[in-house]
Design a protein around this motif. Structure first.
Motif, PDB file in Angstrom:
ATOM      1  N   GLU A   1       1.524   4.135  -3.034  1.00  0.00           N
ATOM      2  CA  GLU A   1       1.475   5.462  -2.588  1.00  0.00           C
ATOM      3  C   GLU A   1       2.662   6.343  -3.076  1.00  0.00           C
ATOM      4  O   GLU A   1       2.769   7.584  -3.757  1.00  0.00           O
ATOM      5  N   GLN A   2       3.879   6.033  -2.717  1.00  0.00           N
ATOM      6  CA  GLN A   2       5.183   6.584  -2.980  1.00  0.00           C
ATOM      7  C   GLN A   2       5.606   6.552  -4.514  1.00  0.00           C
ATOM      8  O   GLN A   2       6.088   7.414  -4.784  1.00  0.00           O
TER       9      GLN A   2
ATOM     10  N   LYS B   1       3.353   6.704  -6.723  1.00  0.00           N
ATOM     11  CA  LYS B   1       2.503   7.666  -7.245  1.00  0.00           C
ATOM     12  C   LYS B   1       3.305   9.229  -7.329  1.00  0.00           C
ATOM     13  O   LYS B   1       3.371   9.969  -8.095  1.00  0.00           O
TER      14      LYS B   1
ATOM     15  N   VAL C   1       0.899  -1.166   0.118  1.00  0.00           N
ATOM     16  CA  VAL C   1       0.024   0.115  -0.009  1.00  0.00           C
ATOM     17  C   VAL C   1       1.122   1.172  -0.178  1.00  0.00           C
ATOM     18  O   VAL C   1       0.665   2.096  -0.739  1.00  0.00           O
ATOM     19  N   LYS C   2       1.957   1.238   0.814  1.00  0.00           N
ATOM     20  CA  LYS C   2       2.613   2.395   1.049  1.00  0.00           C
ATOM     21  C   LYS C   2       3.581   2.792  -0.268  1.00  0.00           C
ATOM     22  O   LYS C   2       4.054   3.743  -0.737  1.00  0.00           O
TER      23      LYS C   2
END
Length: 394
Positions: free
Chosen positions: A120-121, A123, A116-117
């Motif tokens: 996000e990173q 992106k 998940v992280k």
């Protein structure tokens, strides 16, 4: 994430395969001891706390709270350093350095398997990326993350995104790499025909070692081609392909499987492949223990059997079940049971005369059908021309 040397499979995908084998019921317990040790050592070496939590939750590993707490502390310390580098780059350096700092954090999340992280990173890193080539590399990171987690929705969206990026530009090397990624996605989602096409297109330009070794690529190419290509294409693109011939002997049973099929040596073919579900010798073991092929094992078995029965029956108008069973090295009862399940399902175009012990084929007359179709289309074209001529005359 660790850099991957040229010609080396991405370490996370090696780890994913070991995790798959650890949970596989057909792997012997003594082998699972070694697999578990390798997995734990890798997790410890890279402080993969998120992955450890996931494996504990799925009962693949047992909970060791002290071990987990120690890794979490290491993760927090490393992330603090990465955030400091991002802050320093934003205050004192340029756009390129800011992007690299964000990318380093994204790769760290991938390293510890925090999906998940990591997304996000990635992106955030993409928002600070201008060059198409660099954006493509971010997509490849995302695809590897998708294959590690077998997240087919993420993989599908990433492939579509990559194709749109190529409309803006992009080099041939990355386009060829993407074909292999898409081929693996098609293989994993049972689109064997498209997978074979993509793999064959990439056979002379293969550089995607981060996904799998070249031998594995040839293994996938052969298995998908044998059930999707016609005989002429199969001969040209697979049987006689120099790229395949150079490595096929390094893959157990594959040469026998390939050549016995093309040469119609059905007993040898089944010996290389193995018919029964319970037996794990021959190629069946490799398919069962393959992370991408395993979910399709029974389907692939049926397709292969349909294919060889069809190829055999195409040579005859009728044949006795006894002679057919002898050709395949099977018992008459087993063959009769096989054919009785395939014919009603529409897999084989034939009829079984149980009393006489004969199989009669219902081959369609392809040439006659093509002739009739041509006549019909010709009549249609003449009618259209006649109508058009009347309009012109008026």
């Amino acid at each position: 994430m660790e850099g991957v040397a040229e010609g080396t499979q991405q370490h996370h995908l090696v780890l994913a395969n070991k995790i798959f084998l650890l949970a596989h019921p057909d792997v012997q317990d003594k082998d699972k001891v070694a697999l578990k040790s390798d997995i734990l050592n890798y997790i410890k070496a890279h402080n993969m706390a998120p992955l450890n939590e996931t494996l504990v939750a799925s009962s693949v590993l047992h909970l060791d709270q002290n071990f987990l707490d120690s890794m979490r502390a290491c993760n927090d310390g490393e992330l603090t350093k990465l955030d400091e580098k991002i802050s320093d780059a934003e205050q004192n350096l340029g756009e390129s350095e800011i992007r690299e700092a964000h990318l380093a954090k994204a790769l760290y999340f991938i390293t510890i398997s925090d999906k998940v992280k990591a997304l996000e990173q990635l992106k955030l890193t993409e928002d600070k990326t201008v060059a198409v080539g660099q954006k493509m590399e971010l997509v490849f990171h995302t695809l590897q993350l998708g294959f590690f987690n077998m997240d087919f929705d993420l993989i599908s969206k990433s492939i579509d995104k990559a194709k749109k990026l190529f409309e803006e530009g992009g080099d041939w090397e990355r386009k060829n790499r993407l074909k292999v990624y898409e081929g693996l996605y098609c293989l994993s989602t049972r689109d064997f025909k498209k997978a074979a096409s993509l793999f064959l297109d990439s056979i002379s330009t293969f550089t995607t070692y981060e996904l799998f070794p070249y031998e594995t690529f040839i293994f996938y190419t052969t298995l998908t081609s044998i059930i999707t290509l016609d005989r002429v294409s199969f001969k040209k693109k697979v049987v006689d392909a120099p790229e395949i011939l150079t490595v096929i002997d390094k893959i157990p049973f594959l040469s026998e499987f390939l050549n016995s099929f093309y040469n119609c040596h059905y007993k040898d073919f089944l010996s290389a492949f193995v018919m029964t579900y319970s037996d794990t010798s021959g190629l069946t073991e490799q398919i069962k223990l393959d992370r991408y092929l395993n979910p399709h094992f029974r389907f692939y078995m049926r397709e292969v059997r349909t294919m060889i029965y069809t190829q055999f029956l195409d040579s005859y108008k009728s044949v006795t079940t006894e002679s057919m069973a002898k050709e395949f090295g099977l018992s008459v009862d087993f063959l009769d049971q096989e054919l009785s399940s395939f014919v009603p399902a529409g897999k084989l175009d034939c009829k079984i005369d149980k009393v006489a012990g004969i199989v009669e084929t219902n081959r369609s007359d392809v040439k006659n059908a093509l002739y009739q179709s041509t006549i019909k289309q010709g009549d249609f074209l003449l009618n259209r021309i006649q109508k058009l001529s009347r309009v012109i005359d008026i």
